[in-house]
Scaffold this active site. Structure first.
Site, PDB file in Angstrom:
ATOM      1  N   CYS A 269       0.822  -1.208   0.000  1.00 37.77           N
ATOM      2  CA  CYS A 269       0.000   0.000   0.000  1.00 37.77           C
ATOM      3  C   CYS A 269       0.864   1.269   0.000  1.00 37.77           C
ATOM      4  CB  CYS A 269      -0.997  -0.039   1.151  1.00 37.77           C
ATOM      5  SG  CYS A 269      -2.424   1.047   0.890  1.00 37.77           S
ATOM      6  N   HIS A 353      -3.899  -5.280  -0.212  1.00 36.85           N
ATOM      7  CA  HIS A 353      -3.570  -5.830   1.107  1.00 36.85           C
ATOM      8  C   HIS A 353      -3.675  -7.359   1.106  1.00 36.85           C
ATOM      9  CE1 HIS A 353      -3.172  -2.203   3.629  1.00 36.85           C
ATOM     10  NE2 HIS A 353      -3.960  -1.667   2.708  1.00 36.85           N
ATOM     11  N   GLU A 355      -2.741  -9.337   3.329  1.00 41.09           N
ATOM     12  CA  GLU A 355      -2.947  -9.835   4.697  1.00 41.09           C
ATOM     13  C   GLU A 355      -4.372  -9.654   5.177  1.00 41.09           C
ATOM     14  OE1 GLU A 355      -3.456  -5.710   5.382  1.00 41.09           O
ATOM     15  OE2 GLU A 355      -2.087  -6.762   4.049  1.00 41.09           O
TER      16      GLU A 355
END
Length: 383
Positions: A269, A353, A355
């Site tokens: 990001c 993202h 995760e």
């Protein structure tokens, strides 16, 4: 009775739009960039994602709060956004993991909530005109006063919001993924590497994933220098997500530039944008950004489509890429750059993202790719 008298809160935009509704959570007045998120779940993670610092977040899904809040899934030590806007608030959550209602959580955290407005109308406006500065107030219900405040407020462009959310000092992270995450604790790997994670406003689930794949993680503030990071003798460096415009973060860009070529680097990001700037590219502000758990991304190396979670309002300008950057992923909605790697140095990054908790997990392989880079680096040093 007038609409203003019936209402307990008012959201006014710099373009002159006004939305009256009912307040929940805390009371007061805040200013921020008004944005929207298309996720159906994961509001607890959204509230505590530091990347939302400086923003008033609107959820497009009409009912929010039905499973309450639990403190196992939070992404930081508290809400970081300026305010939270929903169509309808569920005041009686029902879930075996719920520890607090959304209303109570925001009240204790000092965050203003707004419900009962036409969120479809607001989102259509943001999609057609772009994200805009707004003021949400429970103490001033005069539309013209609030519009004037919104118009006088500074843009998010050019602000350094990282200083508001990064940690004050370095610390070691040891927590791994829990029972409700992608991997069970017994699937975790033994410690293989030492990773320094530069925290520009990092989501905790990133740290959980790094420990899960066998990393000992030291978290350092976003203002840390290359010399301070190298003194910790890491096997690799992680560049975290964070809020706002990357270009004002000259200290971070300088540090990354000085680390390039010395250690494997992985960015997510804001970390992706900062890596691009350090390598010589430029960034620009998107019209309304990408925020949601349903963004399609093409992996250009294998032609697979990944459904990704995203939260960003800036992107790397493809026309400014230096010759040593290869684009590895693209957003299928607007063709913006979603991933890249340096062809002459062990560094790569993604805009989305991998995760993401309460979101797709199609991209979790990227943490293993980071470990593979560190494997090659260690073998090269031994040779």
């Amino acid at each position: 009775m007038s609409q203003e008298a019936k209402s307990s809160a008012c959201l006014a935009l710099a373009d002159g739009s006004v939305f009256f509704g009912s307040a929940f959570g805390a009371s007061g007045e805040v200013t921020g960039e008004v944005v929207f998120n298309t996720s159906m779940t994961g509001y607890g993670e959204i509230l505590t994602d530091p990347s939302y610092c400086g923003q008033i977040v609107t959820m497009t899904y009409p009912l929010i709060g039905n499973y309450g809040i639990n403190f196992e899934d939070v992404e930081s030590n508290g809400p970081r956004l300026r305010a939270f806007v929903v169509r309808e608030l569920c005041r009686a959550p029902s879930n075996f993991r719920s520890e607090l209602s959304l209303d109570d959580y925001l009240r204790k955290a000092g965050v203003i909530g707004l419900e009962g407005i036409d969120t479809r109308s607001l989102v259509r406006r943001l999609r057609s005109q772009g994200s805009v500065t707004g003021v949400l107030s429970t103490v001033d219900l005069d539309p013209q006063s609030l519009i004037a405040k919104a118009q006088a407020a500074p843009s998010i462009v050019g602000q350094d919001l990282v200083q508001e959310v990064m940690p004050a000092a370095s610390f070691a992270w040891t927590e791994r993924l829990g029972n409700f995450a992608t991997l069970a604790p017994q699937d975790s790997q033994p410690t293989r590497y030492h990773v320094v994670a530069i925290d520009y406003g990092m989501k905790w689930n990133i740290l959980r994933h790094l420990t899960q794949v066998g990393c000992r993680v030291t978290v350092v503030p976003g203002t840390s220098t290359a010399a301070e990071i190298l003194a910790l003798q890491p096997d690799g460096v992680f560049l975290s997500n964070g809020p706002g415009d990357p270009e004002p973060l000259t200290y971070a860009i300088r540090t990354i530039r000085e680390l390039l070529g010395k250690l494997p680097i992985f960015g997510i990001c804001l970390g992706h944008q900062l890596l691009g700037l350090a390598a010589g590219a430029r960034t620009y502000k998107l019209k309304f950004g990408h925020r949601g758990a349903n963004q399609p991304v093409m992996n250009l190396r294998n032609s697979k489509v990944e459904i990704t979670s995203q939260n960003h309002g800036f992107a790397i300008d493809a026309l400014t890429l230096p010759a040593n950057i290869e684009v590895t992923h693209r957003n299928l909605n607007d063709q913006t750059i979603e991933g890249m790697r340096l062809t002459d140095q062990p560094a790569f990054s993604v805009q989305y993202h991998p995760e993401a908790a309460a979101g797709p997990h199609d991209s979790a392989y990227l943490f293993e790719e980071f470990c593979s880079l560190m494997d090659l680096s260690v073998e090269k040093m031994k040779a």
